[in-house]
Write an enzyme that holds these catalytic residues in place. Structure first.
Site, mmCIF file in Angstrom:
data_model
loop_
_atom_site.group_PDB
_atom_site.id
_atom_site.type_symbol
_atom_site.label_atom_id
_atom_site.label_comp_id
_atom_site.label_asym_id
_atom_site.label_seq_id
_atom_site.Cartn_x
_atom_site.Cartn_y
_atom_site.Cartn_z
ATOM 1 N N CYS A 200 -2.500 -1.235 8.851
ATOM 2 C CA CYS A 200 -2.001 -0.134 9.299
ATOM 3 C C CYS A 200 -1.655 -0.529 11.033
ATOM 4 O O CYS A 200 -0.838 -0.033 11.294
ATOM 5 C CB CYS A 200 -2.947 0.726 9.243
ATOM 6 S SG CYS A 200 -3.504 1.330 7.629
ATOM 7 N N CYS B 265 0.633 -1.233 0.013
ATOM 8 C CA CYS B 265 0.160 0.010 -0.127
ATOM 9 C C CYS B 265 0.846 1.172 -0.041
ATOM 10 O O CYS B 265 0.509 2.481 -0.233
ATOM 11 C CB CYS B 265 -0.929 0.086 0.940
ATOM 12 S SG CYS B 265 -0.104 0.176 2.862
#
Length: 167
Positions: free
Chosen positions: A138, A69
């Site tokens: 994350c 990402c």
């Protein structure tokens, strides 16, 4: 003749747009619609942004990234002589969830011992921020950054080969 028709069309479109009901700007912002309010809070008001002196013996630095990402997270901790984390800073290049995870991680490690900080898990961060499954990476980055910073700190505490021979 075509120019006159285009002018009338522009005026009619403008009139329609001016009469259309307007939503408050806050309701249109992407973070407010797509993220939980805790993520938005940490994104809009990040805690502990910045850097510490990476050359200092009592500062550990963790730099991690997710190639999938493009998120990159740097987390630093400052530890006192008793082994307690007295300060933490972060710099993150990534989405709102990555920034929020970093911000929360720095808040959570402050005041903990090095050993206590190792118990912080990505699942705890994800649960606190109400991250959806697609954003779990994350919170994983935040956990990895904490572990990397702690490992760097511990490495700096080991005596260097030259120092051992001098004693």
């Amino acid at each position: 003749m075509a120019a006159a028709g285009a002018g009338r069309m522009r005026r009619a479109t403008s009139a329609l747009l001016l009469r259309a009901p307007r939503l408050p700007v806050r309701e249109l912002s992407a973070p407010a619609r797509l993220y939980h309010k805790k993520v938005v809070d940490h994104y809009e008001n990040p805690r502990n942004v910045g850097s510490l002196d990476k050359t200092s013996k009592n500062v550990g630095t963790g730099l991690v990234g997710a190639p999938a990402c493009g998120d990159v997270m740097k987390l630093q901790i400052q530890v006192d002589e008793k082994g307690k984390i007295v300060d933490a800073r972060f710099k993150t290049f990534g989405c709102g969830s990555a920034i929020a995870s970093s911000s929360l991680a720095t808040e959570w490690v402050k005041g903990k011992t090095v050993e206590e900080a190792l118990t912080i898990k990505n699942t705890d961060i994800a649960k606190e921020l109400c991250l959806p499954p697609v954003k779990l990476h994350c919170s994983m980055l935040a956990e990895d950054a904490i572990k990397a910073a702690l490992a760097d700190f511990k490495l700096k505490q080991e005596p260097k080969k030259g120092e051992v021979e001098k004693k």
